[in-house]
Design a protein around this motif. Structure first.
Motif, PDB file in Angstrom:
ATOM      1  N   ALA A  33      -3.303 -11.199  -3.603  1.00 15.25           N
ATOM      2  CA  ALA A  33      -4.506 -11.637  -4.314  1.00 15.25           C
ATOM      3  C   ALA A  33      -5.755 -11.088  -3.628  1.00 15.25           C
ATOM      4  O   ALA A  33      -5.831 -11.048  -2.397  1.00 15.25           O
ATOM      5  CB  ALA A  33      -4.550 -13.164  -4.366  1.00 15.25           C
ATOM      6  N   ASP A  34      -6.679 -10.635  -4.406  1.00 15.24           N
ATOM      7  CA  ASP A  34      -7.952 -10.111  -3.921  1.00 15.24           C
ATOM      8  C   ASP A  34      -7.814  -8.845  -3.078  1.00 15.24           C
ATOM      9  O   ASP A  34      -8.706  -8.532  -2.282  1.00 15.24           O
ATOM     10  CB  ASP A  34      -8.737 -11.171  -3.130  1.00 15.24           C
ATOM     11  CG  ASP A  34      -9.031 -12.404  -3.966  1.00 15.24           C
ATOM     12  OD1 ASP A  34      -9.295 -12.238  -5.185  1.00 15.24           O
ATOM     13  OD2 ASP A  34      -8.990 -13.516  -3.404  1.00 15.24           O
ATOM     14  N   ARG A  35      -6.697  -8.175  -3.200  1.00 15.88           N
ATOM     15  CA  ARG A  35      -6.484  -6.917  -2.471  1.00 15.88           C
ATOM     16  C   ARG A  35      -5.983  -5.857  -3.447  1.00 15.88           C
ATOM     17  O   ARG A  35      -5.382  -6.162  -4.472  1.00 15.88           O
ATOM     18  CB  ARG A  35      -5.424  -7.084  -1.371  1.00 15.88           C
ATOM     19  CG  ARG A  35      -5.727  -8.129  -0.327  1.00 15.88           C
ATOM     20  CD  ARG A  35      -6.515  -7.503   0.802  1.00 15.88           C
ATOM     21  NE  ARG A  35      -6.854  -8.516   1.792  1.00 15.88           N
ATOM     22  CZ  ARG A  35      -6.515  -8.449   3.052  1.00 15.88           C
ATOM     23  NH1 ARG A  35      -5.816  -7.451   3.490  1.00 15.88           N
ATOM     24  NH2 ARG A  35      -6.892  -9.395   3.873  1.00 15.88           N
ATOM     25  N   LYS A  36      -6.195  -4.615  -3.081  1.00 14.85           N
ATOM     26  CA  LYS A  36      -5.707  -3.504  -3.889  1.00 14.85           C
ATOM     27  C   LYS A  36      -4.201  -3.349  -3.660  1.00 14.85           C
ATOM     28  O   LYS A  36      -3.719  -3.460  -2.531  1.00 14.85           O
ATOM     29  CB  LYS A  36      -6.435  -2.220  -3.477  1.00 14.85           C
ATOM     30  CG  LYS A  36      -6.078  -1.024  -4.306  1.00 14.85           C
ATOM     31  CD  LYS A  36      -6.869   0.198  -3.858  1.00 14.85           C
ATOM     32  CE  LYS A  36      -6.388   1.412  -4.642  1.00 14.85           C
ATOM     33  NZ  LYS A  36      -7.057   2.625  -4.185  1.00 14.85           N
ATOM     34  N   ASP A  37      -3.438  -3.117  -4.753  1.00 13.33           N
ATOM     35  CA  ASP A  37      -2.004  -2.879  -4.630  1.00 13.33           C
ATOM     36  C   ASP A  37      -1.752  -1.616  -3.821  1.00 13.33           C
ATOM     37  O   ASP A  37      -2.554  -0.677  -3.843  1.00 13.33           O
ATOM     38  CB  ASP A  37      -1.356  -2.721  -6.010  1.00 13.33           C
ATOM     39  CG  ASP A  37      -1.242  -4.039  -6.762  1.00 13.33           C
ATOM     40  OD1 ASP A  37      -1.707  -5.073  -6.243  1.00 13.33           O
ATOM     41  OD2 ASP A  37      -0.678  -4.029  -7.868  1.00 13.33           O
ATOM     42  N   SER A  38      -0.640  -1.599  -3.125  1.00 12.22           N
ATOM     43  CA  SER A  38      -0.243  -0.431  -2.337  1.00 12.22           C
ATOM     44  C   SER A  38       1.182  -0.054  -2.678  1.00 12.22           C
ATOM     45  O   SER A  38       2.003  -0.916  -2.995  1.00 12.22           O
ATOM     46  CB  SER A  38      -0.321  -0.727  -0.839  1.00 12.22           C
ATOM     47  OG  SER A  38      -1.646  -0.961  -0.443  1.00 12.22           O
ATOM     48  N   ALA A  39       1.457   1.233  -2.586  1.00 16.13           N
ATOM     49  CA  ALA A  39       2.816   1.725  -2.814  1.00 16.13           C
ATOM     50  C   ALA A  39       3.088   2.858  -1.835  1.00 16.13           C
ATOM     51  O   ALA A  39       2.193   3.637  -1.502  1.00 16.13           O
ATOM     52  CB  ALA A  39       2.979   2.204  -4.246  1.00 16.13           C
ATOM     53  N   ILE A  40       4.325   2.928  -1.382  1.00  6.41           N
ATOM     54  CA  ILE A  40       4.749   4.004  -0.483  1.00  6.41           C
ATOM     55  C   ILE A  40       6.214   4.300  -0.775  1.00  6.41           C
ATOM     56  O   ILE A  40       6.991   3.401  -1.093  1.00  6.41           O
ATOM     57  CB  ILE A  40       4.546   3.630   1.010  1.00  6.41           C
ATOM     58  CG1 ILE A  40       4.849   4.828   1.899  1.00  6.41           C
ATOM     59  CG2 ILE A  40       5.378   2.432   1.392  1.00  6.41           C
ATOM     60  CD1 ILE A  40       4.472   4.640   3.354  1.00  6.41           C
ATOM     61  N   SER A  41       6.560   5.564  -0.697  1.00  9.85           N
ATOM     62  CA  SER A  41       7.943   5.999  -0.883  1.00  9.85           C
ATOM     63  C   SER A  41       8.280   7.020   0.189  1.00  9.85           C
ATOM     64  O   SER A  41       7.426   7.822   0.583  1.00  9.85           O
ATOM     65  CB  SER A  41       8.129   6.636  -2.264  1.00  9.85           C
ATOM     66  OG  SER A  41       7.913   5.701  -3.286  1.00  9.85           O
ATOM     67  N   PHE A  42       9.519   6.987   0.641  1.00 13.30           N
ATOM     68  CA  PHE A  42       9.985   7.968   1.615  1.00 13.30           C
ATOM     69  C   PHE A  42      11.502   8.046   1.530  1.00 13.30           C
ATOM     70  O   PHE A  42      12.155   7.180   0.961  1.00 13.30           O
ATOM     71  CB  PHE A  42       9.530   7.619   3.040  1.00 13.30           C
ATOM     72  CG  PHE A  42       9.924   6.237   3.489  1.00 13.30           C
ATOM     73  CD1 PHE A  42      11.115   6.008   4.154  1.00 13.30           C
ATOM     74  CD2 PHE A  42       9.084   5.155   3.237  1.00 13.30           C
ATOM     75  CE1 PHE A  42      11.475   4.736   4.564  1.00 13.30           C
ATOM     76  CE2 PHE A  42       9.430   3.882   3.650  1.00 13.30           C
ATOM     77  CZ  PHE A  42      10.626   3.671   4.310  1.00 13.30           C
TER      78      PHE A  42
END
Length: 152
Positions: A33-42
């Protein structure tokens, strides 16, 4: 089942269980909540210990392997035979092994990811290898496997 998340800090841990040998894509998506979504792949390279990998190796069934290479993707076989050629397919160097005999030639293409070093043409090897697909060789398609361990 192994995912653990600290809800206040967002710190997490997990224990991965891979079902495919070789490279596996791991992706994370985090939101708060109140934060930007993040995504990472490796990619993570998975290779079990030799005993686990070789324990369920199938005896070579060449006729079925030629037909069922897609359904048998990842299945481990013991490939015993002589290296008869070396080819380049894309960025990979593949060794062509005859798992049959001189009267009944049965060819497979092997990508060497074992600790054997280079496979030498004319030499015989016993290699535990998993099915990865097929490649065009000569005038036909042949099974393509990844050699990961040598038989002692």
């Amino acid at each position: 089942d192994s995912l653990k998340i600290n809800q206040q800090t967002g710190v997490f841990s997990f224990r991965a269980r891979f079902s495919a040998y070789g490279q596996n894509l791991v992706s994370f998506h985090a939101s708060m909540a109140d934060r930007k979504d993040s995504a990472i792949s490796f990619y993570v390279d998975y290779l079990p210990a030799k005993g686990e990998y070789t324990r369920n190796a199938w005896q070579m069934d060449y006729a079925q392997l030629r037909l069922l290479y897609e359904q048998w993707h990842g299945r481990v076989f013991l490939c015993i035979g002589k290296i008869v050629d070396t080819i380049t397919s894309g960025d990979k160097t593949l060794s062509i092994m005859n798992v049959g005999n001189s009267e009944n030639v049965k060819l497979v293409a092997l990508e060497n990811q074992s600790n054997q070093g280079r496979f030498l043409q004319g030499e015989e090897y016993a290699l535990y290898s998993d099915v990865a697909g097929r490649v065009f060789y000569g005038d036909t398609y042949i099974p393509y496997l990844i050699a990961r361990y040598t038989k002692d």
